[in-house]
Motif scaffolding. Structure first.
Motif, PDB file in Angstrom:
ATOM      1  N   THR A  12      32.847  -1.645 -42.615  1.00  0.00           N
ATOM      2  CA  THR A  12      31.665  -0.804 -42.380  1.00  0.00           C
ATOM      3  C   THR A  12      31.136  -0.208 -43.672  1.00  0.00           C
ATOM      4  N   GLY A  13      32.011  -0.096 -44.685  1.00  0.00           N
ATOM      5  CA  GLY A  13      31.702   0.705 -45.863  1.00  0.00           C
ATOM      6  C   GLY A  13      32.123   2.140 -45.617  1.00  0.00           C
ATOM      7  N   ASP A  14      32.279   2.894 -46.690  1.00  0.00           N
ATOM      8  CA  ASP A  14      32.671   4.302 -46.583  1.00  0.00           C
ATOM      9  C   ASP A  14      31.425   5.190 -46.543  1.00  0.00           C
ATOM     10  N   TYR A  15      31.428   6.138 -45.608  1.00  0.00           N
ATOM     11  CA  TYR A  15      30.282   7.017 -45.384  1.00  0.00           C
ATOM     12  C   TYR A  15      30.551   8.417 -45.916  1.00  0.00           C
ATOM     13  N   ASN A  16      29.488   9.071 -46.372  1.00  0.00           N
ATOM     14  CA  ASN A  16      29.572  10.451 -46.837  1.00  0.00           C
ATOM     15  C   ASN A  16      28.717  11.411 -46.016  1.00  0.00           C
ATOM     16  N   LYS A  17      27.862  10.868 -45.130  1.00  0.00           N
ATOM     17  CA  LYS A  17      26.911  11.722 -44.416  1.00  0.00           C
ATOM     18  C   LYS A  17      27.169  11.671 -42.918  1.00  0.00           C
ATOM     19  N   LEU A  18      27.140  12.866 -42.285  1.00  0.00           N
ATOM     20  CA  LEU A  18      27.371  12.983 -40.851  1.00  0.00           C
ATOM     21  C   LEU A  18      26.201  13.668 -40.155  1.00  0.00           C
ATOM     22  N   LYS A  19      25.978  13.256 -38.907  1.00  0.00           N
ATOM     23  CA  LYS A  19      25.037  13.953 -38.023  1.00  0.00           C
ATOM     24  C   LYS A  19      25.801  14.337 -36.766  1.00  0.00           C
ATOM     25  N   VAL A  20      25.925  15.637 -36.524  1.00  0.00           N
ATOM     26  CA  VAL A  20      26.724  16.156 -35.420  1.00  0.00           C
ATOM     27  C   VAL A  20      25.810  16.808 -34.390  1.00  0.00           C
ATOM     28  N   ASP A  21      26.025  16.490 -33.117  1.00  0.00           N
ATOM     29  CA  ASP A  21      25.252  17.140 -32.056  1.00  0.00           C
ATOM     30  C   ASP A  21      25.610  18.613 -31.988  1.00  0.00           C
TER      31      ASP A  21
END
Length: 424
Positions: A321-330
């Motif tokens: 997937t690749g490494d992620y640094n950004k999140l979107k939380v409900d």
């Protein structure tokens, strides 16, 4: 320069590689109080070359990896020598064999979405004006500040045929506020944004100024014990680091985490708000040549995506997937003000706060908090916090108010039911 590097790779018989070229243009402003002390213009370019060597020992395949940084203007003979040395170093790095990521289609130059427009000077001046527009009090002020506007351009070329590039703009900075009475205290704040939101910046400055004043008035810590604790602002992304690290593919492969796809990340008995989180791309492509796309990370508390780079994805036999640094939380359904109708300790500033993935503890030393005993609110300072996340993640309450930061979109605040505080 890319052609020179590729020619040198061929000359050194290096057939497995990644080249990452990065150019950064940046304006830096340094202030003492409201006076501009120094202005700097930086334009730097560097090339990181990752060299991979595949070999066999006793019938087993291995991959060696080493990296080198090359600068523009280097003589070809120097580049040849450095890449030869890197190849030799790679042979000393013994790792289980893996392939590089598959070729990505050429998408042309991708500019990351942003409302940062105009020149870098325009961007940094708008940021400066927004920050100092709130520095108008006599009891507290900004003592020093640094502001930056940056345009980064990156190109990634791999031996598998990938050749992609993108650009990203950011504004960032740090400042220190000072309040001298009744006690001399300073408060440090740092920030980074890919979009300009004047109100967000002004609110941040006002909050830090208020924090300095209240910390100067705080007379001591609460007594040691267990408290209902509220955290907000920049401390919320730190809490979610627990989930991103605990579900990281490398940790899973190495046995450092027992999570897997489908794991109930909040436990089996959830009495608080269930967590819903998405991974968002903070860049279009990772350094190992993987395209980042929006993905469900956690859905109703259940782990949906194991984020993993190419090497460990190859070992695990799953999608890289690749490494992620950004999140979107409900967000949740309870307002921040409703959270504060019951007794609480609202901690707004730490000397440092972090999560420990292995122990499941989120801890920090308290610089400023507000204690409400059910009747009155008093500022407190000192002591430390320790949250047992293994016990608390199923009980958390998320605010319905939201916040937006450089690598985080989600609730403004979180309430924890039972937190250990070491105080007086």
């Amino acid at each position: 320069m890319f052609d020179v590097i590729k020619a040198s790779l061929q000359k050194n018989d290096i057939t497995k590689y990644i080249i990452i070229g990065t150019d950064i243009e940046e304006i830096q402003l340094y202030f003492i109080k409201k006076t501009l002390d120094m202005r700097r213009l930086d334009d730097t370019t560097e090339y990181v070359v990752k060299v991979y060597t595949d070999y066999e020992e006793n019938g087993k395949k291995f991959t060696g990896v080493a990296s080198v940084i090359l600068q523009p203007g280097m003589e070809e003979s120097v580049i040849d020598r450095k890449l030869a040395e890197t190849k030799a170093s790679a042979k000393c790095s013994k790792q289980k064999f893996f392939e590089l990521a598959n070729k990505l289609d050429d998408e042309g130059f991708v500019e990351m979405e942003s409302n940062l427009h105009g020149t870098l000077s325009d961007m940094v001046l708008k940021l400066t004006e927004a920050v100092y527009s709130e520095d108008n009090r006599s009891d507290v002020w900004i003592n020093s500040a640094e502001f930056f506007a940056k345009q980064a351009t990156r190109r990634i070329i791999t031996s598998n045929g990938t050749d992609v590039s993108f650009g990203k703009k950011t504004i960032s900075g740090e400042f220190v506020t000072q309040c001298e009475k009744p006690m001399d205290v300073e408060t440090y704040e740092s920030f980074s944004f890919t979009n300009f939101d004047e109100n967000e910046i002004k609110n941040m400055v006002r909050r830090v100024l208020d924090t300095s004043v209240d910390r100067a008035k705080a007379k001591g810590s609460v007594k040691s014990g267990n408290y209902r604790v509220i955290l907000s602002g920049k401390h919320i992304p730190v809490f979610f680091n627990y989930f991103t690290e605990k579900s990281n593919g490398a940790y899973l492969y190495l046995g450092m985490s027992d999570w897997k796809k489908g794991t109930e990340t909040q436990g089996e008995n959830v009495t608080g708000d269930r967590i819903n989180v998405k991974y968002l791309p903070d860049v279009p492509f990772t350094g190992d040549g993987i395209k980042l796309v929006e993905r469900d990370f956690i859905k109703d508390g259940k782990l949906e995506t194991v984020a993993v780079g190419q090497q460990y994805a190859y070992y695990m036999g799953i999608e890289a997937t690749g490494d992620y640094n950004k999140l979107k939380v409900d967000c949740g359904t309870r307002s921040f003000e409703d959270m504060k109708k019951e007794p609480y300790l609202y901690i707004v500033n730490f000397s440092d706060v972090q999560t420990d993935t292995f122990s499941g503890v989120m801890s920090g030393e308290i610089r400023l908090g507000y204690y409400f005993d059910g009747k009155t609110v008093v500022p407190v300072s000192g002591g430390s916090m320790s949250i047992n996340l293994l016990e608390e993640v199923g009980k958390i309450v998320l605010s319905k108010e939201s916040q937006s930061r450089d690598n985080f979109e989600g609730p403004l605040a979180i309430a924890f039911e039972n937190v250990s505080i070491a105080g007086e």
